[in-house]
Every structure is written in structure tokens, then in C-alpha cells.
Design a protein around this motif. Structure first.
Motif, PDB file in Angstrom:
ATOM      1  N   ALA A  86      53.625  31.974  74.036  1.00 23.77           N
ATOM      2  CA  ALA A  86      53.668  32.676  72.862  1.00 23.77           C
ATOM      3  C   ALA A  86      53.803  32.241  71.191  1.00 23.77           C
ATOM      4  CB  ALA A  86      55.571  33.925  72.734  1.00 23.77           C
ATOM      5  N   GLN A  87      54.595  30.654  71.440  1.00 21.25           N
ATOM      6  CA  GLN A  87      54.314  30.062  70.200  1.00 21.25           C
ATOM      7  C   GLN A  87      53.002  29.132  69.944  1.00 21.25           C
ATOM      8  OE1 GLN A  87      56.912  27.103  71.093  1.00 21.25           O
ATOM      9  NE2 GLN A  87      58.206  27.386  70.030  1.00 21.25           N
ATOM     10  N   CYS A  95      47.247  33.729  61.439  1.00 24.60           N
ATOM     11  CA  CYS A  95      48.842  33.618  61.283  1.00 24.60           C
ATOM     12  C   CYS A  95      49.850  32.949  60.491  1.00 24.60           C
ATOM     13  CB  CYS A  95      49.418  33.362  62.451  1.00 24.60           C
ATOM     14  SG  CYS A  95      48.116  34.978  64.256  1.00 24.60           S
ATOM     15  N   ARG A  96      48.972  31.983  60.426  1.00 23.36           N
ATOM     16  CA  ARG A  96      49.298  30.886  59.230  1.00 23.36           C
ATOM     17  C   ARG A  96      50.235  31.746  57.720  1.00 23.36           C
ATOM     18  NH1 ARG A  96      44.919  26.770  60.838  1.00 23.36           N
ATOM     19  NH2 ARG A  96      45.101  26.532  62.827  1.00 23.36           N
ATOM     20  N   GLY A  97      51.252  30.969  57.762  1.00 22.85           N
ATOM     21  CA  GLY A  97      51.553  31.378  56.435  1.00 22.85           C
ATOM     22  C   GLY A  97      52.105  33.084  56.059  1.00 22.85           C
ATOM     23  N   ARG A  98      52.028  33.817  57.092  1.00 19.77           N
ATOM     24  CA  ARG A  98      52.330  35.310  56.843  1.00 19.77           C
ATOM     25  C   ARG A  98      53.524  35.230  57.247  1.00 19.77           C
ATOM     26  NH1 ARG A  98      47.485  37.652  57.444  1.00 19.77           N
ATOM     27  NH2 ARG A  98      48.592  39.654  57.062  1.00 19.77           N
ATOM     28  N   LEU A  99      54.164  36.515  56.209  1.00 16.92           N
ATOM     29  CA  LEU A  99      55.966  36.782  55.819  1.00 16.92           C
ATOM     30  C   LEU A  99      56.042  37.616  57.827  1.00 16.92           C
ATOM     31  CD1 LEU A  99      56.384  37.362  52.966  1.00 16.92           C
ATOM     32  CD2 LEU A  99      57.723  35.538  54.075  1.00 16.92           C
ATOM     33  N   LEU A 104      59.946  37.755  64.077  1.00 15.04           N
ATOM     34  CA  LEU A 104      59.838  36.568  65.902  1.00 15.04           C
ATOM     35  C   LEU A 104      60.094  34.846  65.339  1.00 15.04           C
ATOM     36  CD1 LEU A 104      58.469  36.302  68.678  1.00 15.04           C
ATOM     37  CD2 LEU A 104      56.189  36.321  67.766  1.00 15.04           C
ATOM     38  N   TYR A 105      59.693  34.042  64.231  1.00 14.96           N
ATOM     39  CA  TYR A 105      60.312  32.616  64.158  1.00 14.96           C
ATOM     40  C   TYR A 105      61.792  32.995  64.215  1.00 14.96           C
ATOM     41  CZ  TYR A 105      55.002  32.216  63.206  1.00 14.96           C
ATOM     42  OH  TYR A 105      53.550  31.894  63.499  1.00 14.96           O
ATOM     43  N   GLU A 106      62.152  33.831  64.132  1.00 11.89           N
ATOM     44  CA  GLU A 106      64.102  33.427  64.016  1.00 11.89           C
ATOM     45  C   GLU A 106      64.302  33.632  64.748  1.00 11.89           C
ATOM     46  OE1 GLU A 106      68.072  35.323  61.638  1.00 11.89           O
ATOM     47  OE2 GLU A 106      66.229  35.477  59.989  1.00 11.89           O
ATOM     48  N   GLY A 120      59.065  23.398  68.032  1.00 12.66           N
ATOM     49  CA  GLY A 120      57.564  24.139  68.909  1.00 12.66           C
ATOM     50  C   GLY A 120      57.776  25.073  66.908  1.00 12.66           C
ATOM     51  N   CYS A 121      58.636  25.293  66.372  1.00 13.04           N
ATOM     52  CA  CYS A 121      57.914  26.475  65.620  1.00 13.04           C
ATOM     53  C   CYS A 121      58.372  25.475  64.011  1.00 13.04           C
ATOM     54  CB  CYS A 121      59.523  26.975  64.895  1.00 13.04           C
ATOM     55  SG  CYS A 121      59.591  28.532  66.445  1.00 13.04           S
ATOM     56  N   SER A 122      58.283  24.358  64.378  1.00 15.41           N
ATOM     57  CA  SER A 122      58.062  23.124  62.574  1.00 15.41           C
ATOM     58  C   SER A 122      56.969  23.602  61.623  1.00 15.41           C
ATOM     59  CB  SER A 122      58.700  22.419  62.880  1.00 15.41           C
ATOM     60  OG  SER A 122      58.032  21.322  63.357  1.00 15.41           O
ATOM     61  N   ARG A 123      55.783  23.536  62.423  1.00 14.28           N
ATOM     62  CA  ARG A 123      55.102  23.584  61.678  1.00 14.28           C
ATOM     63  C   ARG A 123      54.458  25.470  60.784  1.00 14.28           C
ATOM     64  NH1 ARG A 123      50.064  20.425  61.602  1.00 14.28           N
ATOM     65  NH2 ARG A 123      51.124  19.383  63.251  1.00 14.28           N
ATOM     66  N   ARG A 124      54.792  26.107  61.886  1.00 15.13           N
ATOM     67  CA  ARG A 124      55.029  27.259  61.675  1.00 15.13           C
ATOM     68  C   ARG A 124      55.599  27.986  60.253  1.00 15.13           C
ATOM     69  NH1 ARG A 124      51.904  26.680  65.107  1.00 15.13           N
ATOM     70  NH2 ARG A 124      50.386  25.888  63.117  1.00 15.13           N
TER      71      ARG A 124
END
Length: 232
Positions: A86-87, A95-99, A104-106, A120-124
Motif C-alpha cells: 500500500a505504501q 500521488c506525490r504532494g496530494r492532500l 490514509l497516511y495518518e 515509510g511515510c517520511s518521504r510522503r
């Protein structure tokens, strides 16, 4: 994506991963990660490759399609590799930088609640910060003082990949807010964030450590100065 389609996506991912299972890896990975969630026993590079191919085969080219697929995999995961997949699906350029990915990230932070998923979320989050500096910057300031330690860890490591684009005011605030925390993963993150930014601005890192050393743990100091050639 309806419930049946969500389960079908996980089943299809599992079927594609099973041929790549390495004998003994599942038990070893679970023991190393100290998780209750089981592993299939597939190496991470292979998980990422399979996830990318699954998204292509599903025709998930748009951000909306990828968000739906990633959410389905996250929500219906039975094994750790499903979360990793999923990550990976969220890592694609659209997908990058999309609010709209923030909920999902939270969930990844609060439900994943362990270092592999949070890291694994840090770059996102870094991509979001670059695209929406005011709103995401404020979110990270709030998270730096949150009761959830994984949100606080993310507030410190979200700029690991930003280099010269690092917001040092934000980094300073996130680090300072966590100086008194005794948790290993907080102390490690503090040192890691400083060590990484030291590749861009070693003077800033030396100055920050000098100014806060009395309140830093030995672990954080050691990690921060690891590649700066200074005694810790």
C-alpha cells in the motif's frame, strides 16, 4: 471500490507474492520487527516490484485510483507485506504532494504505529510539506507535541529527504519539543534527523547540538554527530 473489490485486491496481491516467499523469512521478519501482524516472507524489493505491477495491471494510473487501491490494501491487510505494498502504491508520481492522501497516511501512522511503517511515510510527508508548506508545516508543529509518539517521530523525520529545502525553523521546533522524551524511537529519530541534515549544513547541526547537548540523550548526540568527525 466496493467491499468485494477491496478483498479481491488483497487476494490478488497475496497470490502474486506467494511465489516469492523465502523459506524461514516470515518467522525471522516477525521476530525482528516484534510485531503481532504476520509476514508472508517476501523480500521488500520484491514486494515493491509486485505492488507496482499490480497497480499497472489494475489500470490505477490516476491519483484517485491509486488512493482507492492503496486504501483497500491497507484496510484489508492480513500480512505486513500488504501494508508495504500500500505504501509503495502511494509512492508513484501522480500521488506525490496530494492532500487527499492525508487521511490514509495518518492511518498508517496511527494504525501502523511502528517504526517501519512510520519511517515509510517520511518521504510522503516531505513531499506534502514541499507542496503545501503552510498547512503541512502547521500539522507537523502540532504533531511534534502530540501525545502519540509516532506522530512526534514523523514530525522530526518528515524532512529527511529535503536537503537544502529543509525548513530549519520547523526542524528546530520539532526537535526541541521532544528533547525531554525518554523513548528510544524518539531519541533515535532526533539523532537521525540531525545526522541527515548534517549532510547539507553541518554547521547548523553542530550549533544545534552545542546549544541543546545538556538536554539531549547520549544516543541522540551520537547519531547526530556520527558523520561529522567529532567526539561524542
Amino acid at each position: 471500490m466496493d467491499l468485494a473489490a477491496e478483498h479481491a485486491a488483497v487476494d490478488l496481491l497475496t497470490a502474486r507474492l506467494l511465489p516469492h516467499v523465502v523459506d524461514g523469512k516470515a518467522a525471522a521478519a516477525q521476530a525482528y520487527m516484534k510485531t503481532t501482524q504476520p509476514f508472508l516472507g517476501v523480500a521488500l524489493p520484491e514486494v515493491r516490484r509486485v505492488a507496482r505491477q499490480l497497480a499497472r495491471d489494475a489500470g490505477a494510473a490516476s491519483a484517485a485510483d491509486r488512493l482507492a487501491l492503496a486504501t483497500a490494501l491497507w484496510s484489508n491487510a492480513t500480512h505486513r507485506e500488504h501494508w508495504y505494498a500500500a505504501q509503495e502504491i502511494c509512492a508513484a508520481a501522480p500521488c506525490r504532494g496530494r492532500l487527499e492522501f492525508l487521511p490514509l497516511y495518518e492511518r498508517m501512522i496511527t494504525e501502523g504505529a511502528w517504526w517501519d511503517i512510520v519511517d515509510g511515510c517520511s518521504r510522503r510527508y516531505g513531499e506534502l510539506l514541499r507542496t503545501h508548506p503552510e498547512s503541512i508545516g502547521q500539522m507537523m508543529r502540532d504533531w511534534s507535541r502530540d501525545a502519540n509518539p509516532w506522530k512526534r517521530r514523523q514530525s522530526m523525520i518528515c524532512q529527511l529527504h529535503l536537503g537544502a529545502h529543509t525548513d530549519t525553523d520547523l526542524l528546530d521546533g520539532a526537535l526541541a519539543a521532544n528533547l525531554g522524551d525518554p523513548g528510544f524511537f524518539i531519541r533515535k529519530a532526533m539523532g537521525w534527523a540531525l545526522r541527515q541534515y548534517g549532510k547539507t549544513d553541518p554547521g547548523w547541526v553542530r550549533s544545534w547540538v552545542a546549544g541543546h547537548r545538556a538536554d539531549m540523550s547520549p544516543l541522540s548526540v551520537r547519531e547526530a554527530l556520527k558523520h561529522l568527525g567529532e567526539a561524542t
